[in-house]
Design a protein around this motif. Structure first.
Motif, PDB file in Angstrom:
ATOM      1  N   THR A 403      42.835  26.689  38.997  1.00 12.09           N
ATOM      2  CA  THR A 403      43.728  27.534  38.211  1.00 12.09           C
ATOM      3  C   THR A 403      44.269  28.634  39.114  1.00 12.09           C
ATOM      4  O   THR A 403      43.697  28.927  40.167  1.00 12.09           O
ATOM      5  N   ILE A 404      45.366  29.221  38.695  1.00 14.21           N
ATOM      6  CA  ILE A 404      46.047  30.181  39.568  1.00 14.21           C
ATOM      7  C   ILE A 404      45.515  31.596  39.337  1.00 14.21           C
ATOM      8  O   ILE A 404      45.358  32.007  38.189  1.00 14.21           O
ATOM      9  N   ASP A 405      45.248  32.294  40.426  1.00 11.76           N
ATOM     10  CA  ASP A 405      44.860  33.714  40.394  1.00 11.76           C
ATOM     11  C   ASP A 405      43.811  33.982  39.311  1.00 11.76           C
ATOM     12  O   ASP A 405      44.035  34.763  38.387  1.00 11.76           O
ATOM     13  N   PRO A 406      42.657  33.327  39.415  1.00 12.54           N
ATOM     14  CA  PRO A 406      41.669  33.379  38.328  1.00 12.54           C
ATOM     15  C   PRO A 406      41.103  34.775  38.066  1.00 12.54           C
ATOM     16  O   PRO A 406      40.541  35.001  36.997  1.00 12.54           O
ATOM     17  N   LEU A 407      41.256  35.713  38.985  1.00 17.58           N
ATOM     18  CA  LEU A 407      40.661  37.031  38.767  1.00 17.58           C
ATOM     19  C   LEU A 407      41.603  38.002  38.060  1.00 17.58           C
ATOM     20  O   LEU A 407      41.223  39.115  37.743  1.00 17.58           O
ATOM     21  N   ALA A 408      42.844  37.572  37.825  1.00 18.95           N
ATOM     22  CA  ALA A 408      43.794  38.463  37.153  1.00 18.95           C
ATOM     23  C   ALA A 408      43.233  38.872  35.807  1.00 18.95           C
ATOM     24  O   ALA A 408      42.549  38.101  35.132  1.00 18.95           O
ATOM     25  N   GLY A 409      43.528  40.110  35.415  1.00 17.10           N
ATOM     26  CA  GLY A 409      43.082  40.589  34.113  1.00 17.10           C
ATOM     27  C   GLY A 409      41.709  41.224  34.161  1.00 17.10           C
ATOM     28  O   GLY A 409      41.307  41.894  33.211  1.00 17.10           O
ATOM     29  N   SER A 410      40.993  41.027  35.248  1.00 18.92           N
ATOM     30  CA  SER A 410      39.718  41.734  35.400  1.00 18.92           C
ATOM     31  C   SER A 410      40.035  43.221  35.485  1.00 18.92           C
ATOM     32  O   SER A 410      40.922  43.625  36.241  1.00 18.92           O
ATOM     33  N   TYR A 411      39.339  44.021  34.693  1.00 20.36           N
ATOM     34  CA  TYR A 411      39.636  45.463  34.721  1.00 20.36           C
ATOM     35  C   TYR A 411      39.519  45.984  36.145  1.00 20.36           C
ATOM     36  O   TYR A 411      40.343  46.748  36.630  1.00 20.36           O
ATOM     37  N   PHE A 412      38.449  45.561  36.803  1.00 20.44           N
ATOM     38  CA  PHE A 412      38.196  46.041  38.167  1.00 20.44           C
ATOM     39  C   PHE A 412      39.281  45.574  39.124  1.00 20.44           C
ATOM     40  O   PHE A 412      39.869  46.373  39.865  1.00 20.44           O
ATOM     41  N   VAL A 413      39.553  44.278  39.106  1.00 14.59           N
ATOM     42  CA  VAL A 413      40.516  43.737  40.076  1.00 14.59           C
ATOM     43  C   VAL A 413      41.903  44.337  39.866  1.00 14.59           C
ATOM     44  O   VAL A 413      42.573  44.723  40.825  1.00 14.59           O
ATOM     45  N   GLU A 414      42.314  44.461  38.643  1.00 10.80           N
ATOM     46  CA  GLU A 414      43.653  45.027  38.408  1.00 10.80           C
ATOM     47  C   GLU A 414      43.697  46.510  38.794  1.00 10.80           C
ATOM     48  O   GLU A 414      44.674  46.985  39.354  1.00 10.80           O
ATOM     49  N   LYS A 415      42.609  47.223  38.506  1.00  9.98           N
ATOM     50  CA  LYS A 415      42.594  48.641  38.859  1.00  9.98           C
ATOM     51  C   LYS A 415      42.599  48.833  40.378  1.00  9.98           C
ATOM     52  O   LYS A 415      43.355  49.645  40.921  1.00  9.98           O
ATOM     53  N   LEU A 416      41.759  48.062  41.043  1.00 13.82           N
ATOM     54  CA  LEU A 416      41.682  48.204  42.494  1.00 13.82           C
ATOM     55  C   LEU A 416      43.009  47.790  43.143  1.00 13.82           C
ATOM     56  O   LEU A 416      43.469  48.406  44.104  1.00 13.82           O
ATOM     57  N   THR A 417      43.632  46.749  42.611  1.00 15.69           N
ATOM     58  CA  THR A 417      44.946  46.336  43.128  1.00 15.69           C
ATOM     59  C   THR A 417      45.929  47.500  43.027  1.00 15.69           C
ATOM     60  O   THR A 417      46.650  47.815  43.975  1.00 15.69           O
ATOM     61  N   LYS A 418      45.912  48.147  41.869  1.00 20.34           N
ATOM     62  CA  LYS A 418      46.831  49.268  41.653  1.00 20.34           C
ATOM     63  C   LYS A 418      46.514  50.434  42.605  1.00 20.34           C
ATOM     64  O   LYS A 418      47.409  51.032  43.190  1.00 20.34           O
TER      65      LYS A 418
END
Lengths: 562, 137, 327
Positions: A403-418
């Motif tokens: 599946t594509i970009d399976p970690l998207a939507g993780s609170y942590f991953v999205e916050k750290l990305t930002k």
């Protein structure tokens, strides 16, 4: 703006979080956590827990969106790795052209899908094997190439119209690319059919890797020449690979790698637009990037997601590119050489596997996995095989590519990305205010930022704040012996003999004429590529061509900023 | 009041530009109270030796990550000897396989430190093994 | 040290023995008493070299200018000695001497001798060591001696007073230019350089400088400090040409000093600084050292800090302890 969460949910979350925090406070009063402060390998602080509140200000469409759509946070392709797995591209080169050609055929047989060339240091620096400066270095860290004759042996039996080849070459990129083009011509492959990459990224050399030859301005000129020539005649070629890898290896943080690399990219775009009067849509789709995948798993994934997003924004709004392909950030990844340890070398297999997984979850287009013995020498065949198999296991056994970009939507991953995106923008704006990357380099700004980060990390390792297994924790006394690949003196001798022989039988007049033409082109500020191709075809050596550049443009030396 | 201070040169022979380790060391030596002369990347053994003589250093720390250490480190020692300066201690570091250590020791390199060596360990070695040299005249 | 040994050292220096020269400079920095003996002995043999001082803020490009100046002088057949001064860390006493990185291409040229010195922070120590090192390189036979220092503080001004020609390097947009101009350097500058002069705000710096120069008193003999504009090493070939121009200006200035017989004034200026420094290191430093040794100094500092006794009172006490005669 499309908020990620409804107000109602956020209110609920907030009250639950407060309750949870009260409980935590009591618990850690009795039993403290392992450390007072947790941070990434780059010393970016990480919180105990991330919740919807951390990403409440994200805009679903503008910050995350869908794969294959602006801003490409989730990937540039609509189908991710379901359509096509990343390219297994192992960086490889050793000894003579013949030695490397043999290794390449082996890798292709083992299932590798793209080639990547490691040159030896004399070749990287624009010296021939017979230069006094090359003594002891010939064929050591990569393949020794002096003339087109060597290059023909290097690609012998490799169908240049089918296999793509990446070349890690910077100051003499025009020369090696000319040799590749000349080989394609000899194989009868039209130039619009060959594909590959030249690294050709001098800014990161001044910043981090220090493989330099000419001063910054003429270095930029040669790069823009290749971009222009590629746009016109070699449209499938990536004429630059804007690299963060070396910036990171020099000790930068993840954010510095991200910011300096993207700012470098912007400098190249601006230079090509200004000096070659090119429209960004003419060349931007052929710009490629190259990142490091270090040991801090989530930080790396977020770095790559943020990189795609920033680049898309920059190309679309700062440079007004209209073709979505110009907005794409395509990148190669290599696992972090600097994370490997000489102590307990077999642990390196594990590190590389974790780093490779991060690169895949970050959406890389191609990947090199380091071999366990690369802290000692060039990798042995067995070590390379394990490294390549690591990728193949991730791709074909683990299911992470389903599946594509399976970690998207993780609170942590999205916050750290930002957070990484914002921190990178801060750096970019700072460099803009200095007058761009060339000005910043002249002041030693990125160099100093990296040196400070490297020194800080070293101190954290020394005082045990950062753990390196086998180095400052879980140290064992007994040695783990591993087989070592040694490049013997035979290589240097063979190469010198070859070079002497080519010099003897070539037409010296033709060489001189070709070099004179090149010199004139340099002086008249013409595109050097046609003349460079002419010179390699006349069997001018790499150094003879580079000496023309040095003569016309001058030489850059290490300013040694501290 | 006489005040002797150790002078150390951190030098990068050869063509590789991997100066992360060399720079960290130079900085660490400064922070340890030594006077440090840094040469920058891409130095020939001749350049290193000449600088060491003019700077009157007590120790030369060579860093090489290109695999050319067996050629370049002994060359530095040899040139020092030719100039009558083999009282200057030479140590080396970088990507150096264990099997090459003996070869380097045999060619006058007094110690080899590879990645992962704690900086304090290097300082300890220096304090125990390097002294300000005797008078020349 | 006996006469014979001193004579031997003198000869070695004159022969250009790099090891003897560099060790002697080291001993001067380290304040080894014998080194002073050597200086006393060789001093009558000095006076041949022309000394050029280059000063300016950190990052102004002094080392690069020095590097190119060396090449320019070498093309003229002149031998060159360089003394590059970098700061000592006040916290650790260590120093990172990085100026020579930019001059490494002159290795192998026996007509060039480059030496890095750390400021070490001791009272009067730095300028004393640099002065003596100038004497050593002078006796070594270097035609031109370039001294490079960060242009901040009195000790740097002192060092610059040893030069026949003082070059002050400024760069546009570093924020502290006007400060530098004000800081007492302006008065002693013989030549101004605007480095990185292709940057946008170089014109403004040029104007500011012109205005400041107009308001200044006339220099001895009527010399008007020229302003030399340099580009950057991004174009090393052009930069080398511009440095040739700078070298010519330095030569002109030296010729001017000689023609107008101002060189004697310069030598006296130099002598005065040397004497004051020598007094400092021979008289003041031993006093402070001895007070420090038995803890007297520390006691005094505490009492001053506690506002019990003023510094003046102690100074008088010290004067009575050490100076037998009232002036």
């Amino acid at each position: 703006m499309l908020k990620y969460f409804a107000e109602e949910l956020l209110n609920k979350c907030s009250s639950l979080r407060k309750k949870w925090e009260d409980e935590v406070k009591k618990l850690i009063a009795k039993r403290p956590e392992r450390k007072e402060r947790f941070s990434t390998v780059s010393d970016h602080e990480i919180k105990r827990l991330y919740t919807p509140e951390d990403i409440k200000d994200l805009d679903f469409e503008k910050d995350i969106g869908f794969p294959g759509q602006y801003p490409y946070t989730r990937g540039i392709h609509h189908t991710g790795y379901r359509g096509r797995i990343w390219t297994y591209r192992m960086f490889s080169g050793l000894g003579t052209a013949k030695d490397t050609n043999e290794r390449w055929h082996l890798l292709l047989k083992e299932g590798q899908t793209g080639l990547s060339t490691a040159f030896d240091f004399p070749t990287l620096m624009g010296y021939d094997s017979d230069s006094p400066r090359s003594a002891g270095e010939v064929g050591k860290c990569g393949v020794a190439i002096d003339t087109l004759e060597d290059f023909l042996v290097l690609v012998d039996g490799i169908p240049l119209g089918e296999v793509t080849t990446s070349m890690t070459i910077n100051p003499p990129a025009t020369v090696m690319w000319s040799m590749y083009i000349a080989c394609a011509k000899k194989q009868g492959v039209p130039l619009d059919k060959i594909g590959g990459t030249i690294q050709n990224d001098m800014l990161k050399e001044f910043i981090a890797q220090k493989t330099f030859m000419l001063p910054p301005e003429p270095s930029m000129k040669l790069i823009s020449d290749t971009i222009e020539f590629g746009t016109k005649y070699v449209p499938k070629w990536n004429t630059i690979s804007i690299s963060g890898y070396h910036i990171r290896e020099a000790g930068s943080t993840a954010v510095q790698e991200l910011a300096f690399t993207l700012r470098d990219g912007m400098e190249y775009v601006e230079h090509a637009m200004k000096t070659k009067k090119l429209d960004p849509d003419e060349f931007a789709p052929r710009l490629s990037f190259f990142f490091n995948s270090h040991i801090d798993f989530f930080e790396e994934i977020c770095k790559m997601r943020a990189a795609r997003k920033i680049w898309a924004h920059v190309m679309r709004y700062r440079y007004k590119a209209k073709n979505p392909r110009s907005w794409w950030m395509r990148f190669h990844t290599q696992t972090a050489g600097c994370s490997l340890t000489a102590q307990q070398p077999y642990n390196n297999v594990v590190r590389t596997a974790v780093e490779a997984l991060a690169a895949v979850l970050g959406g890389t287009q191609s990947l090199h996995t380091n071999s366990l013995d690369e802290v000692y020498c060039l990798p042995t065949e067995h070590a390379v095989q394990i490294a390549l198999r690591t990728q193949q296991i991730i791709a074909e056994e683990t299911g992470v590519a389903n599946t594509i970009d399976p970690l998207a939507g993780s609170y942590f991953v999205e916050k750290l990305t930002k957070e990484m995106e914002e921190a990178a923008w801060e750096y970019i704006e700072k460099i803009d205010n200095m007058g761009g990357m060339l000005a910043a380099i002249e002041q030693g700004y990125p160099q100093m930022e990296i040196a400070n980060a490297a020194y800080k990390f070293q101190q954290q390792v020394e005082n045990g704040e950062k753990v390196v297994v086998g180095v400052n924790k879980y140290v064992t006394e007994e040695l783990q012996e591993i087989p070592i690949l040694e490049i013997d003196e035979r290589v240097e001798k063979e190469q010198l003999k070859r070079l002497e022989e080519v010099k003897r039988r070539r037409d010296d007049k033709a060489v001189k004429k070709a070099l004179d033409n090149l010199r004139n082109a340099c002086k008249k500020d013409e595109n050097v590529m046609p003349y460079c191709i002419e010179a390699v075809e006349a069997l001018a050596t790499e150094q003879e061509i580079c000496d023309v550049y040095r003569e016309v443009y001058g030489v850059y030396r290490d300013p040694g900023f501290f | 009041m006489a005040n002797r201070k150790l002078r150390i040169m951190v030098a990068k022979p050869g063509l590789d530009g991997h100066d992360r380790g060399a720079r960290i060391l130079a900085r660490f030596f400064r922070d340890s109270g030594y006077e440090v002369i840094y040469t920058g990347c891409h130095q020939t053994p001749e350049q290193i030796v000449e600088a060491a003589l003019q700077e009157d250093v007590d120790l030369i720390g060579l860093s090489c990550l290109s695999g050319a250490h067996k050629e370049l480190f002994p060359k530095v020692v040899k040139l020092l000897k030719e100039k009558g300066a083999d009282d200057i201690v030479v140590i080396g570091g970088g990507i150096i396989p264990e099997q090459d250590f003996q070869y380097l020791y045999d060619h006058g390199i007094k110690a080899v430190f590879t990645p992962g060596t704690p900086l304090e360990e290097i300082k300890k070695w220096i304090d125990e093994n390097v002294k300000v040299r005797e008078e020349l005249v | 040290m006996d006469q014979q040994k001193l004579e031997k050292i003198l000869n070695r220096i004159r022969e250009g023995d790099v090891r003897v020269v560099s060790r002697l400079i080291r001993n001067l920095e380290d304040r080894i008493p014998e080194a002073k003996e050597v200086i006393k002995y060789i001093y009558p043999h000095t006076g041949q070299a022309r000394v050029v001082g280059i000063t300016g803020a950190p990052g102004a490009g002094k080392s690069t200018i020095t590097d190119f100046l060396i090449s320019s002088y070498r093309k003229q057949g002149k031998t060159v000695g360089v003394l590059a001064v970098d700061p000592t860390s006040p916290f650790t006493g260590g120093a990172l001497l990085g100026d020579r990185v930019r001059m490494q291409d002159h290795a192998g040229d026996s007509g060039v001798f480059i030496r890095s010195l750390a400021t070490r922070g001791a009272l009067g120590g730095l300028s004393a060591a640099v002065e003596d090192a100038i004497h050593v390189l002078d006796v070594m036979g270097k035609d031109v001696i370039i001294i490079e220092t960060v242009g901040t503080g009195q000790s740097e001004v002192d060092i610059m007073n040893n030069a026949h020609t003082i070059v002050v390097v400024l760069t546009p947009g570093m924020g502290d230019d006007v400060q530098t101009i004000k800081a007492g350097i302006m008065e002693i500058a013989d030549i101004f350089v605007i480095n990185k002069g292709d940057q946008p705000n170089a014109a403004k710096l040029f104007m500011d400088l012109m205005r400041a120069l107009d308001m200044m008193q006339e220099c001895p003999g009527g010399w008007k400090p020229p302003i030399v504009k340099l580009g950057t090493t991004a174009n090393p070939i052009k930069y080398a040409e511009e440095i040739d121009e700078l070298r010519k200006k330095i030569d002109e200035h030296l010729k001017f000093l000689e023609d107008k017989k101002i060189i004697e004034q310069r030598e006296k200026r130099k002598a005065r600084v040397q004497l004051i420094n020598a007094i400092e290191s021979q008289v003041l430093v031993p006093i402070i050292d001895s007070l420090e040794k038995d803890g007297t100094l520390q006691n005094m500092v505490e009492k001053i800090a506690n506002k019990q006794v003023s510094a003046h009172e102690f100074a008088e006490e010290i004067k009575n302890m050490f100076c037998k005669k009232e002036q």
